[in-house]
Design a protein around this motif. Structure first.
Motif, PDB file in Angstrom:
ATOM      1  N   MET A   1       0.839  -1.197   0.000  1.00 37.42           N
ATOM      2  CA  MET A   1       0.000   0.000   0.000  1.00 37.42           C
ATOM      3  C   MET A   1       0.874   1.247   0.000  1.00 37.42           C
ATOM      4  SD  MET A   1      -3.337  -0.419   0.036  1.00 37.42           S
ATOM      5  CE  MET A   1      -4.009   0.945   0.970  1.00 37.42           C
ATOM      6  N   PRO A   2       0.501   2.255  -0.798  1.00 37.65           N
ATOM      7  CA  PRO A   2       1.242   3.518  -0.764  1.00 37.65           C
ATOM      8  C   PRO A   2       0.885   4.306   0.492  1.00 37.65           C
ATOM      9  CG  PRO A   2      -0.629   3.686  -2.247  1.00 37.65           C
ATOM     10  CD  PRO A   2      -0.571   2.256  -1.792  1.00 37.65           C
ATOM     11  N   ILE A   3       1.688   5.313   0.785  1.00 36.36           N
ATOM     12  CA  ILE A   3       1.419   6.161   1.949  1.00 36.36           C
ATOM     13  C   ILE A   3       0.098   6.890   1.741  1.00 36.36           C
ATOM     14  CG2 ILE A   3       2.212   8.177   3.233  1.00 36.36           C
ATOM     15  CD1 ILE A   3       5.056   7.290   2.665  1.00 36.36           C
ATOM     16  N   SER A   4      -0.738   6.852   2.754  1.00 39.62           N
ATOM     17  CA  SER A   4      -2.045   7.493   2.659  1.00 39.62           C
ATOM     18  C   SER A   4      -1.873   9.000   2.514  1.00 39.62           C
ATOM     19  CB  SER A   4      -2.880   7.178   3.898  1.00 39.62           C
ATOM     20  OG  SER A   4      -4.120   7.838   3.837  1.00 39.62           O
ATOM     21  N   PRO A   5      -2.562   9.601   1.553  1.00 47.82           N
ATOM     22  CA  PRO A   5      -2.396  11.049   1.331  1.00 47.82           C
ATOM     23  C   PRO A   5      -3.167  11.912   2.318  1.00 47.82           C
ATOM     24  CG  PRO A   5      -3.967  10.165  -0.233  1.00 47.82           C
ATOM     25  CD  PRO A   5      -3.459   8.990   0.559  1.00 47.82           C
ATOM     26  N   ASP A   6      -4.158  11.335   3.016  1.00 49.45           N
ATOM     27  CA  ASP A   6      -4.997  12.177   3.887  1.00 49.45           C
ATOM     28  C   ASP A   6      -5.213  11.562   5.267  1.00 49.45           C
ATOM     29  OD1 ASP A   6      -6.538  10.050   3.134  1.00 49.45           O
ATOM     30  OD2 ASP A   6      -8.305  11.227   2.603  1.00 49.45           O
ATOM     31  N   GLU A   7      -4.323  10.678   5.689  1.00 46.66           N
ATOM     32  CA  GLU A   7      -4.427  10.069   7.019  1.00 46.66           C
ATOM     33  C   GLU A   7      -3.091  10.187   7.744  1.00 46.66           C
ATOM     34  OE1 GLU A   7      -7.556   6.424   6.856  1.00 46.66           O
ATOM     35  OE2 GLU A   7      -5.809   6.209   5.555  1.00 46.66           O
ATOM     36  N   VAL A   8      -3.178  10.464   9.031  1.00 46.50           N
ATOM     37  CA  VAL A   8      -1.967  10.590   9.851  1.00 46.50           C
ATOM     38  C   VAL A   8      -2.245  10.021  11.232  1.00 46.50           C
ATOM     39  CG1 VAL A   8      -0.933  12.579   8.674  1.00 46.50           C
ATOM     40  CG2 VAL A   8      -2.619  12.934  10.504  1.00 46.50           C
ATOM     41  N   ALA A   9      -1.168   9.614  11.885  1.00 47.70           N
ATOM     42  CA  ALA A   9      -1.243   9.243  13.294  1.00 47.70           C
ATOM     43  C   ALA A   9      -0.836  10.478  14.099  1.00 47.70           C
ATOM     44  CB  ALA A   9      -0.305   8.080  13.587  1.00 47.70           C
TER      45      ALA A   9
ATOM     46  N   HIS B   1       3.068  10.195   9.049  1.00 48.68           N
ATOM     47  CA  HIS B   1       2.325   9.636   7.922  1.00 48.68           C
ATOM     48  C   HIS B   1       2.536   8.115   7.886  1.00 48.68           C
ATOM     49  CE1 HIS B   1       1.129  13.418   5.935  1.00 48.68           C
ATOM     50  NE2 HIS B   1       2.233  13.894   6.488  1.00 48.68           N
ATOM     51  N   GLY B   2       1.681   7.444   7.136  1.00 48.05           N
ATOM     52  CA  GLY B   2       1.795   5.991   7.036  1.00 48.05           C
ATOM     53  C   GLY B   2       0.694   5.397   6.190  1.00 48.05           C
ATOM     54  N   ASN B   3       0.459   4.123   6.376  1.00 47.77           N
ATOM     55  CA  ASN B   3      -0.606   3.430   5.647  1.00 47.77           C
ATOM     56  C   ASN B   3      -1.117   2.261   6.487  1.00 47.77           C
ATOM     57  OD1 ASN B   3       1.417   1.491   5.447  1.00 47.77           O
ATOM     58  ND2 ASN B   3       1.931   2.023   3.351  1.00 47.77           N
TER      59      ASN B   3
ATOM     60  N   PHE C   1      -6.210   9.838  12.189  1.00 45.48           N
ATOM     61  CA  PHE C   1      -7.216  10.810  11.763  1.00 45.48           C
ATOM     62  C   PHE C   1      -7.089  11.047  10.259  1.00 45.48           C
ATOM     63  CE2 PHE C   1      -6.794  11.684  16.227  1.00 45.48           C
ATOM     64  CZ  PHE C   1      -8.017  12.187  16.650  1.00 45.48           C
ATOM     65  N   THR C   2      -8.225  11.277   9.636  1.00 46.93           N
ATOM     66  CA  THR C   2      -8.205  11.813   8.277  1.00 46.93           C
ATOM     67  C   THR C   2      -8.276  13.339   8.408  1.00 46.93           C
ATOM     68  OG1 THR C   2     -10.617  11.703   8.088  1.00 46.93           O
ATOM     69  CG2 THR C   2      -9.380   9.791   7.326  1.00 46.93           C
ATOM     70  N   TYR C   3      -7.605  14.012   7.499  1.00 44.37           N
ATOM     71  CA  TYR C   3      -7.576  15.470   7.612  1.00 44.37           C
ATOM     72  C   TYR C   3      -7.776  16.108   6.241  1.00 44.37           C
ATOM     73  CZ  TYR C   3      -2.806  15.294   5.735  1.00 44.37           C
ATOM     74  OH  TYR C   3      -1.714  15.082   4.930  1.00 44.37           O
ATOM     75  N   HIS C   4      -8.185  17.368   6.295  1.00 40.09           N
ATOM     76  CA  HIS C   4      -8.358  18.156   5.071  1.00 40.09           C
ATOM     77  C   HIS C   4      -7.703  19.503   5.283  1.00 40.09           C
ATOM     78  CE1 HIS C   4     -10.469  20.986   2.367  1.00 40.09           C
ATOM     79  NE2 HIS C   4     -10.398  19.976   1.510  1.00 40.09           N
ATOM     80  N   LEU C   5      -6.975  19.955   4.281  1.00 38.05           N
ATOM     81  CA  LEU C   5      -6.289  21.230   4.379  1.00 38.05           C
ATOM     82  C   LEU C   5      -7.119  22.336   3.724  1.00 38.05           C
ATOM     83  CD1 LEU C   5      -2.618  20.181   3.491  1.00 38.05           C
ATOM     84  CD2 LEU C   5      -3.655  20.416   5.765  1.00 38.05           C
ATOM     85  N   GLY C   6      -7.157  23.478   4.383  1.00 41.03           N
ATOM     86  CA  GLY C   6      -7.843  24.636   3.813  1.00 41.03           C
ATOM     87  C   GLY C   6      -6.953  25.349   2.811  1.00 41.03           C
TER      88      GLY C   6
ATOM     89  N   ARG D   1     -10.364  20.437   8.831  1.00 44.68           N
ATOM     90  CA  ARG D   1     -11.255  19.364   9.270  1.00 44.68           C
ATOM     91  C   ARG D   1     -10.396  18.167   9.683  1.00 44.68           C
ATOM     92  NH1 ARG D   1     -16.955  17.767   8.172  1.00 44.68           N
ATOM     93  NH2 ARG D   1     -17.102  15.611   8.880  1.00 44.68           N
ATOM     94  N   LEU D   2     -10.800  17.551  10.811  1.00 37.69           N
ATOM     95  CA  LEU D   2     -10.052  16.422  11.363  1.00 37.69           C
ATOM     96  C   LEU D   2     -11.050  15.402  11.895  1.00 37.69           C
ATOM     97  CD1 LEU D   2      -6.995  15.687  11.981  1.00 37.69           C
ATOM     98  CD2 LEU D   2      -7.447  16.483  14.313  1.00 37.69           C
ATOM     99  N   ASP D   3     -11.004  14.189  11.377  1.00 37.03           N
ATOM    100  CA  ASP D   3     -11.947  13.136  11.791  1.00 37.03           C
ATOM    101  C   ASP D   3     -11.177  11.874  12.218  1.00 37.03           C
ATOM    102  OD1 ASP D   3     -14.615  14.389  10.968  1.00 37.03           O
ATOM    103  OD2 ASP D   3     -13.502  14.474   9.057  1.00 37.03           O
ATOM    104  N   GLU D   4     -11.469  11.453  13.427  1.00 33.94           N
ATOM    105  CA  GLU D   4     -10.792  10.241  13.908  1.00 33.94           C
ATOM    106  C   GLU D   4     -11.315   9.010  13.173  1.00 33.94           C
ATOM    107  OE1 GLU D   4     -10.150   7.639  18.017  1.00 33.94           O
ATOM    108  OE2 GLU D   4     -11.238   9.546  18.076  1.00 33.94           O
ATOM    109  N   VAL D   5     -10.386   8.080  12.883  1.00 37.39           N
ATOM    110  CA  VAL D   5     -10.746   6.806  12.261  1.00 37.39           C
ATOM    111  C   VAL D   5     -10.998   5.795  13.368  1.00 37.39           C
ATOM    112  CG1 VAL D   5     -10.012   4.955  10.708  1.00 37.39           C
ATOM    113  CG2 VAL D   5      -9.366   7.324  10.213  1.00 37.39           C
TER     114      VAL D   5
END
Length: 207
Positions: free
Chosen positions: A97-105, A122-124, A188-193, A200-204
């Motif tokens: 799996m590639p590194i997730s573009p919108d998820e971080v620990a 970052h990770g996957n 968390f998944t995140y979105h940049l303004g 926006r930050l949403d826990e997985v």
């Protein structure tokens, strides 16, 4: 007269010697035939015919045994990678799996520089094991900083709140939890303004 006696003697000796020689020759031939036919025949019949076929049969059976033993091994060896490949396909996990573009620990936060930043990695998602609750989030590289908007929209689940569904909380409440539980590594998944900060930050949820 003397010439006649010599001729008679010669012819008589020749007949007598011929019989004895013939008899000797005959007996010798008979003996040879007896030895060759009787003894030699028995040796050939018993030794050659008896031993060679049995040796051939045993050699044949052993070679057949080896061949038949080699066939299953030859047929099994190509099946092993195939079965393992099938197992790899059946586990439903992409091992590259590639590194997730919108998820971080998320580990900590810092207000340094007059602005809020989350300290993350970052990770996957890796591949889970049968005895685990789910796949782990495998981080890569070093900790990095991502700016966060003080008015960002944040939702969380367990263990921050007692819920398996995302619940909205305030940014300060989220920061207080991070300060009390540093290095938790919650994903968390995140979105940049538009300004490059997290808006926006949403826990997985993970079991």
């Amino acid at each position: 007269m003397a010439g006649a006696l010599i001729l008679a003697g010669c012819s008589g000796g020749g007949n007598g010697n011929g019989k004895s020689a013939g008899g000797a020759t005959g007996s010798g031939a008979d003996a040879s035939a007896t030895k060759a036919g009787g003894t030699g025949g028995e040796v050939t019949g018993t030794g050659a015919a008896g031993k060679k076929p049995s040796a051939t049969a045993s050699a044949g059976s052993s070679s057949v045994g080896k061949a038949s033993g080699a066939v299953p091994v030859a047929s099994k060896s190509p099946l092993s990678p195939a079965s393992s490949a099938v197992g790899a396909v059946d586990d439903g996990c992409d091992h590259k799996m590639p590194i997730s573009p919108d998820e971080v620990a998320v580990y900590r936060y810092t207000p340094e520089g007059g602005s809020l930043s989350l300290i993350v990695k970052h990770g996957n998602w890796g591949c889970g094991t049968p005895d685990s609750d789910g796949a782990p989030f495998e981080t890569v590289g070093k900790e990095t900083f991502i700016p966060m908007d003080q008015a960002a929209y944040v939702t969380v689940t367990n263990p921050i709140v007692e819920s398996t569904e995302n619940q909205p909380i305030g940014v300060q409440e989220f920061l207080d939890w991070l300060e009390a539980h540093p290095n938790s590594g919650l994903v968390f998944t995140y979105h940049l303004g538009a300004d490059g900060a997290i808006d926006r930050l949403d826990e997985v949820f993970t079991p």
